[in-house]
Write an enzyme that holds these catalytic residues in place. Structure first.
Site, PDB file in Angstrom:
ATOM      1  N   CYS A   1     -11.176  -8.784  15.598  1.00  0.00           N
ATOM      2  CA  CYS A   1     -10.076  -8.858  14.794  1.00  0.00           C
ATOM      3  C   CYS A   1     -10.403  -8.366  13.245  1.00  0.00           C
ATOM      4  CB  CYS A   1     -10.092  -9.893  13.974  1.00  0.00           C
ATOM      5  SG  CYS A   1      -8.583 -10.573  12.700  1.00  0.00           S
TER       6      CYS A   1
ATOM      7  N   ASP B   1      -7.292   3.729  10.921  1.00  0.00           N
ATOM      8  CA  ASP B   1      -6.714   3.064   9.313  1.00  0.00           C
ATOM      9  C   ASP B   1      -7.795   3.329   8.083  1.00  0.00           C
ATOM     10  OD1 ASP B   1      -5.623   1.575   6.979  1.00  0.00           O
ATOM     11  OD2 ASP B   1      -4.637  -0.147   8.737  1.00  0.00           O
TER      12      ASP B   1
ATOM     13  N   LYS C   1      -2.887   4.766   7.274  1.00  0.00           N
ATOM     14  CA  LYS C   1      -3.429   4.902   8.628  1.00  0.00           C
ATOM     15  C   LYS C   1      -3.120   6.662   8.098  1.00  0.00           C
ATOM     16  CE  LYS C   1      -1.648   0.156  10.326  1.00  0.00           C
ATOM     17  NZ  LYS C   1      -1.240  -0.582   8.907  1.00  0.00           N
TER      18      LYS C   1
ATOM     19  N   ARG D   1       6.961  -0.179   1.532  1.00  0.00           N
ATOM     20  CA  ARG D   1       7.055  -1.910   2.486  1.00  0.00           C
ATOM     21  C   ARG D   1       5.785  -2.228   2.430  1.00  0.00           C
ATOM     22  NH1 ARG D   1       5.808   3.191   4.472  1.00  0.00           N
ATOM     23  NH2 ARG D   1       3.922   4.194   5.794  1.00  0.00           N
TER      24      ARG D   1
ATOM     25  N   ARG E   1      -8.990  -8.575  10.417  1.00  0.00           N
ATOM     26  CA  ARG E   1      -8.623  -9.530   9.484  1.00  0.00           C
ATOM     27  C   ARG E   1      -9.197 -10.955  10.029  1.00  0.00           C
ATOM     28  NH1 ARG E   1      -2.785  -8.362   8.734  1.00  0.00           N
ATOM     29  NH2 ARG E   1      -2.885  -6.241   7.543  1.00  0.00           N
TER      30      ARG E   1
ATOM     31  N   ARG F   1       0.847  -1.059   0.376  1.00  0.00           N
ATOM     32  CA  ARG F   1       0.099  -0.125  -0.128  1.00  0.00           C
ATOM     33  C   ARG F   1       0.926   1.217   0.331  1.00  0.00           C
ATOM     34  NH1 ARG F   1      -3.424   0.141   5.507  1.00  0.00           N
ATOM     35  NH2 ARG F   1      -4.435  -1.176   4.455  1.00  0.00           N
ATOM     36  N   TYR F   2       1.671   0.773   0.716  1.00  0.00           N
ATOM     37  CA  TYR F   2       2.605   2.724   0.779  1.00  0.00           C
ATOM     38  C   TYR F   2       4.338   2.117  -0.050  1.00  0.00           C
ATOM     39  CZ  TYR F   2       0.370   3.197   4.548  1.00  0.00           C
ATOM     40  OH  TYR F   2      -0.872   3.109   6.078  1.00  0.00           O
TER      41      TYR F   2
ATOM     42  N   CYS G   1      -8.654 -13.131  18.054  1.00  0.00           N
ATOM     43  CA  CYS G   1      -9.160 -11.804  18.694  1.00  0.00           C
ATOM     44  C   CYS G   1     -10.170 -11.825  18.468  1.00  0.00           C
ATOM     45  CB  CYS G   1      -8.053 -10.544  18.500  1.00  0.00           C
ATOM     46  SG  CYS G   1      -6.531 -10.942  18.170  1.00  0.00           S
TER      47      CYS G   1
ATOM     48  N   ASP H   1     -10.555  -1.113  13.552  1.00  0.00           N
ATOM     49  CA  ASP H   1     -11.278  -1.159  12.523  1.00  0.00           C
ATOM     50  C   ASP H   1     -13.156  -1.161  11.926  1.00  0.00           C
ATOM     51  OD1 ASP H   1      -9.034  -0.368  11.004  1.00  0.00           O
ATOM     52  OD2 ASP H   1      -7.993  -2.257  12.093  1.00  0.00           O
TER      53      ASP H   1
ATOM     54  N   CYS I   1      -3.793 -18.167  13.726  1.00  0.00           N
ATOM     55  CA  CYS I   1      -2.996 -17.486  14.558  1.00  0.00           C
ATOM     56  C   CYS I   1      -3.034 -18.403  16.158  1.00  0.00           C
ATOM     57  CB  CYS I   1      -4.253 -16.354  15.561  1.00  0.00           C
ATOM     58  SG  CYS I   1      -4.033 -14.818  13.835  1.00  0.00           S
TER      59      CYS I   1
HETATM   60  C1  LIG Z   1      -0.215  -0.514   8.583  1.00  0.00           C
HETATM   61  C2  LIG Z   1       0.548  -1.332   7.846  1.00  0.00           C
HETATM   62  C3  LIG Z   1       1.739  -1.070   7.055  1.00  0.00           C
HETATM   63  C4  LIG Z   1       2.339  -0.423   8.370  1.00  0.00           C
HETATM   64  O1  LIG Z   1       2.833   1.107   8.516  1.00  0.00           O
HETATM   65  P1  LIG Z   1       3.073   1.196   9.645  1.00  0.00           P
HETATM   66  O2  LIG Z   1       1.952   3.014   9.640  1.00  0.00           O
HETATM   67  O3  LIG Z   1       4.311   2.316   8.607  1.00  0.00           O
HETATM   68  O4  LIG Z   1       4.055   1.100  10.508  1.00  0.00           O
HETATM   69  C5  LIG Z   1       2.219  -1.085   5.695  1.00  0.00           C
HETATM   70  N1  LIG Z   1       1.335  -1.681   5.379  1.00  0.00           N
HETATM   71  C6  LIG Z   1      -0.246  -1.791   5.067  1.00  0.00           C
HETATM   72  C7  LIG Z   1      -0.440  -2.239   3.965  1.00  0.00           C
HETATM   73  C8  LIG Z   1      -0.393  -1.668   6.191  1.00  0.00           C
HETATM   74  O5  LIG Z   1      -1.258  -1.781   7.089  1.00  0.00           O
HETATM   75  S1  SF4 Z   2      -5.743  -9.787  16.066  1.00  0.00           S
HETATM   76 FE1  SF4 Z   2      -6.535 -10.887  14.001  1.00  0.00          FE
HETATM   77  S2  SF4 Z   2      -4.483 -11.748  13.261  1.00  0.00           S
HETATM   78 FE2  SF4 Z   2      -3.980 -10.168  14.888  1.00  0.00          FE
HETATM   79  S3  SF4 Z   2      -2.969 -12.115  16.796  1.00  0.00           S
HETATM   80 FE3  SF4 Z   2      -5.380 -11.466  16.725  1.00  0.00          FE
HETATM   81  S4  SF4 Z   2      -6.747 -12.159  15.454  1.00  0.00           S
HETATM   82 FE4  SF4 Z   2      -5.051 -13.365  15.078  1.00  0.00          FE
END
Ligand SMILES: *Cc1c(COP(=O)(O)O)cnc(C)c1O
Ligand code: SF4
Length: 355
Positions: free
Chosen positions: A117, A316, A323, A101, A119, A97-98, A114, A279, A110
């Site tokens: 979560c 986010d 974010k 990174r 995801r 996305r960025y 959670c 989220d 996991c």
């Molecule tokens: C959160 C996230 C990151 C890391 O972002 P930082 O703000 O640098 O910690 C990188 N890629 C994605 C897709 C993310 O959701």
């Molecule tokens: S937030 Fe989601 S991905 Fe992270 S440890 Fe919990 S269940 Fe796993």
């Protein structure tokens, strides 16, 4: 405490029957919880069962991990992919996305699941791990994308992988010169601290990159003696430790709890990095805290703790826009100057740059 401590065996609770037998859910909730279980995976490992026993069946640890019928209520704005990962996934297992990174998700398993979560539609043992050719392709994507400076291992939880498998990924990333930083996002130090053993530590320490471990932790009671000891082993090995927390109603939405959480983290040599606004994952509205309240909590926290103990409060943006910090802010333009509030709320004037 009315539930039966002796029911806590040294096993991970997974099924609705496990939770019922442990006295963590009332028998009359079983039908509704079967509907929850059909949608979202659950697992509570032994150490977090102990933390639940200490904080209560309706306490902040149970609330994070024990399935609840409230998860069946999906609010209108909630969605399966709340932060738009799919829109930025050039290849399976990568989210880019960025520019500088990427996320690399070698597994969707996991150590604990959670209930909030982001995801939750994607994690679980059935979602499994990347196959060997898929991992090859994901690593090849990173290798042919020179802008990628940092690789963030996430998932799922990368530290549930065997040290052999993790070591293989670490070595392959080591071979990519433009990757300089490796970040591991994990809940394992809290959920399965015994996994932070010398083999795993040697695997991370062997990397030629700068390695950061970002630990997900939301309540001070998660930082058991074992979890703190696991953090100490990582820090002693020279790994830099960060934390991420999610602001959750009924878990950590009080300044006292946040203060204790952040102080405990910093004392364990973990630098609080982010406090995430929750989220919009499906069935999580019972955890939602209004943004204004989050800002007020951050403002109150700043009156109490050192800068070392202050995370950045971030949102986010749904749809994959990334974010951003969401305050609070302390300064605003005023007539020919700025108005700036000190941490106790008293307003001051700050001069503009001279013309
Ligand atoms: C959160 C996230 C990151 C890391 O972002 P930082 O703000 O640098 O910690 C990188 N890629 C994605 C897709 C993310 O959701
Ligand atoms: S937030 Fe989601 S991905 Fe992270 S440890 Fe919990 S269940 Fe796993």
């Amino acid at each position: 405490m009315s539930f039966r401590m002796d029911a806590f065996a040294a096993k991970t609770l997974q099924t609705v029957e496990d939770f019922r037998d442990a006295g963590l859910v009332a028998p009359e909730l079983v039908p509704a919880l079967n509907a929850v279980a059909a949608r979202y995976v659950a697992a509570v490992p032994p150490i977090l069962q102990t933390a639940i026993a200490e904080t209560g069946r309706d306490g902040p640890i149970a609330r994070q991990f024990v399935p609840s019928p409230a998860e069946l209520t999906v609010a209108p704005d909630e969605r399966g992919d709340p932060i738009g990962d799919a829109a930025h996934s050039p290849i399976k297992g990568i989210v880019h996305r960025y520019p500088d990174r990427v996320l690399l998700m070698p597994t969707h398993v996991c150590a604990v699941y959670c209930r909030f979560c982001f995801r939750r539609e994607a994690v679980g043992p059935d979602a499994g791990i990347l196959s060997a050719p898929e991992l090859d392709a994901a690593v090849a994507y990173i290798a042919r994308t020179p802008a990628v400076w940092e690789v963030i291992l996430t998932g799922g939880d990368p530290l549930v992988l065997s040290s052999r498998r993790l070591g293989d990924i670490v070595r392959r990333l080591d071979a990519i010169p433009h990757v300089r930083v490796l970040r591991v996002h994990t809940r394992v130090p809290v959920a399965a601290p015994e996994r932070i053993d010398s083999m795993l530590i040697d695997t991370l320490r062997a990397s030629t990159k700068a390695v950061y471990v970002a630990i997900h932790c939301n309540h001070p009671a998660e930082l058991t003696g074992e979890a703190v000891a696991a953090c100490a082993r990582l820090a002693d090995a020279g790994l830099s430790l960060l934390s991420q927390s999610v602001l959750l109603k009924g878990v950590n939405d009080s300044v006292d709890t946040l203060e204790q959480l952040m102080r405990t983290l910093v004392s364990a040599r973990v630098k609080p990095y982010y406090l995430h606004h929750l989220d919009l994952a499906p069935g999580t509205s019972h955890f939602r805290v209004p943004v204004e309240e989050g800002q007020a909590l951050m403002r109150a926290l700043r009156t109490r703790v050192s800068g070392l103990a202050l995370p950045t409060y971030v949102l986010d943006i749904p749809g994959g826009f990334g974010k951003v910090p969401i305050g609070p802010t302390y300064i605003e333009p005023a007539a020919h100057s700025y108005a700036v509030d000190d941490r106790t709320g008293v307003r001051h004037v700050y001069p503009p740059v001279p013309e």
